[in-house]
Design a protein around this motif. Structure first.
Motif, short mmCIF file in Angstrom:
data_model
loop_
_atom_site.label_atom_id
_atom_site.label_comp_id
_atom_site.label_asym_id
_atom_site.label_seq_id
_atom_site.Cartn_x
_atom_site.Cartn_y
_atom_site.Cartn_z
N ARG A 27 0.83 -1.20 0.00
CA ARG A 27 0.00 0.00 0.00
C ARG A 27 0.87 1.26 0.00
O ARG A 27 0.55 2.24 -0.68
CB ARG A 27 -0.93 -0.03 1.21
CG ARG A 27 -1.66 1.26 1.51
CD ARG A 27 -2.38 1.83 0.30
NE ARG A 27 -3.47 0.99 -0.16
CZ ARG A 27 -4.14 1.21 -1.29
NH1 ARG A 27 -3.80 2.24 -2.08
NH2 ARG A 27 -5.12 0.42 -1.65
N ASP A 31 0.59 4.09 -2.92
CA ASP A 31 0.25 5.47 -2.59
C ASP A 31 1.34 6.45 -3.02
O ASP A 31 1.07 7.65 -3.20
CB ASP A 31 0.02 5.61 -1.08
CG ASP A 31 -1.29 4.98 -0.64
OD1 ASP A 31 -2.12 4.65 -1.52
OD2 ASP A 31 -1.49 4.80 0.58
N ARG A 83 -5.02 4.50 -7.21
CA ARG A 83 -4.58 3.94 -5.93
C ARG A 83 -5.43 2.74 -5.51
O ARG A 83 -5.29 2.23 -4.41
CB ARG A 83 -4.63 5.02 -4.86
CG ARG A 83 -3.65 6.18 -5.10
CD ARG A 83 -3.87 7.30 -4.11
NE ARG A 83 -3.79 6.80 -2.74
CZ ARG A 83 -4.45 7.34 -1.70
NH1 ARG A 83 -5.26 8.38 -1.90
NH2 ARG A 83 -4.31 6.84 -0.49
#
Length: 358
Positions: A27, A31, A83
């Protein structure tokens, strides 16, 4: 832009609960403007700490770490970078049908935690028993509870065709050997039905337990429903346009599970990564975990285990003795002469997230 980075990431535990360090790291990269291109599960065995791990997993009822992830990311422009966040307004061509089936959990002749198991489980699908069916069987056998019920929730996207059944090739055997194996299987089925043996292991065929499990009627009140399970959907069935609806539906089922399960009850959801028509990789295991943590909360459903399930035939057997011809014939899928023919690695694994009600 366009440069790549590859990470090897493992997970961790805290107070026997699963800490998905790998998903958290993925993640962070997404991001920061990276797009995931490949996600490979590397099975690891014969580690120096395996002996200690097997002792602790039996004492404290958790699975040994036997995998890590290898993730490849590509740097992209931040403008318009996806994202992979949940968008409820995304267009979808399908509607989903939910089927709920409640059954009794078969009695286990042994303590379920007494069998040493890792976080990678191998299955042997057949014409009659699909990959998802066998995953369900072993999940119930390992994480179920005696004198309780379990509930299966199946999702069906109505505009799509049914999934493809994986067929395993059988070796040519003599009639005597076929008859002998048939009798052994019949004897095992009888012993399993009587609750005298258990086939719980990482490499069991699960067929006998599955047949016994689906024949059980639910126990009457006051027997609790101690486990709710959502099998994974093959990525041959679900498309990238269905993913927002799929994620929203899983959140709904998780909320229901948090409300209905008793304390220490289990909620299990299976996921399978999807490669979109535009070649974008959707790591559904990571996304579904984020959705449940955000919408339901770790205070209600906390991640207890994460299991990687894979059909037989996608791992290297170190015990197998190869001839020179067989060894020369083996090669890496990404060898130079094959790179032009193989654009992406096939997605064959499913990730099962096991939550416990707090």
């Amino acid at each position: 832009m366009g440069r790549r980075v590859t990470l090897g990431i493992g997970d961790n535990r805290e107070h026997c609960f699963y800490i998905p360090v790998s998903f958290q790291m993925m993640r962070q990269y997404i991001d920061c403007g990276f797009e995931m291109e490949e996600l490979v599960v590397k099975r690891q065995r014969y580690c120096s700490a395996f002996g200690l791990g097997t002792y602790l997993c039996v004492q404290f009822d958790f699975l040994c770490f036997t995998h890590e992830f290898i993730a490849t990311f590509r740097k992209v422009k931040k403008e318009g970078h996806d994202r992979l966040l949940l968008n409820d307004d995304a267009p979808c061509d399908s509607h989903v049908k939910l089927t709920y089936v409640r059954r009794a959990i078969p009695q286990s002749p042994i303590a379920r935690k007494s069998v040493v198991m890792g976080t990678v489980w191998v299955f042997k699908p057949t014409r009659e028993h699909t990959f998802a069916d066998l995953c369900v069987s072993r999940m119930v056998e390992r994480f179920g509870r005696d004198d309780a019920n379990w509930e299966e929730v199946r999702l069906e996207f109505m505009s799509k065709e049914n999934g493809i059944t994986v067929v395993t090739e059988e070796e040519t055997l003599s009639e005597y050997e076929k008859l002998r194996l048939k009798r052994i299987q019949e004897n095992n089925q009888t012993l399993l039905a009587l609750g005298l043996i258990s086939e719980l292991s990482e490499d069991s065929d699960d067929v006998s337990h599955h047949q016994h499990m689906i024949s059980k009627s639910p126990l009457p009140y006051p027997a609790p429903t101690a486990l709710r399970l959502v099998p994974h959907i093959s990525n041959a069935i679900i498309s990238s346009r269905d993913i927002p609806l799929y994620r929203t539906t899983i959140i709904q089922i998780a909320r229901e599970a948090a409300a209905m399960l008793p304390v220490s009850g289990m909620f299990i959801v299976g996921t399978m990564d999807v490669r979109g028509e535009d070649d974008k990789l959707w790591p559904l295991g990571m996304l579904v975990l984020e959705d449940i943590n955000r919408e339901v909360g770790e205070g209600l459903l906390k991640l207890r285990e994460m299991v990687t399930a894979v059909p037989e035939g996608y791992q290297k057997d170190r015990r197998k003795v190869l001839t020179r011809e067989e060894a020369m014939g083996e090669g890496c899928l990404m060898d130079e002469e094959k790179v032009g023919k193989v654009k992406h690695l096939p997605i064959v694994h499913a990730i099962y997230l096991i939550f416990v009600k707090q």
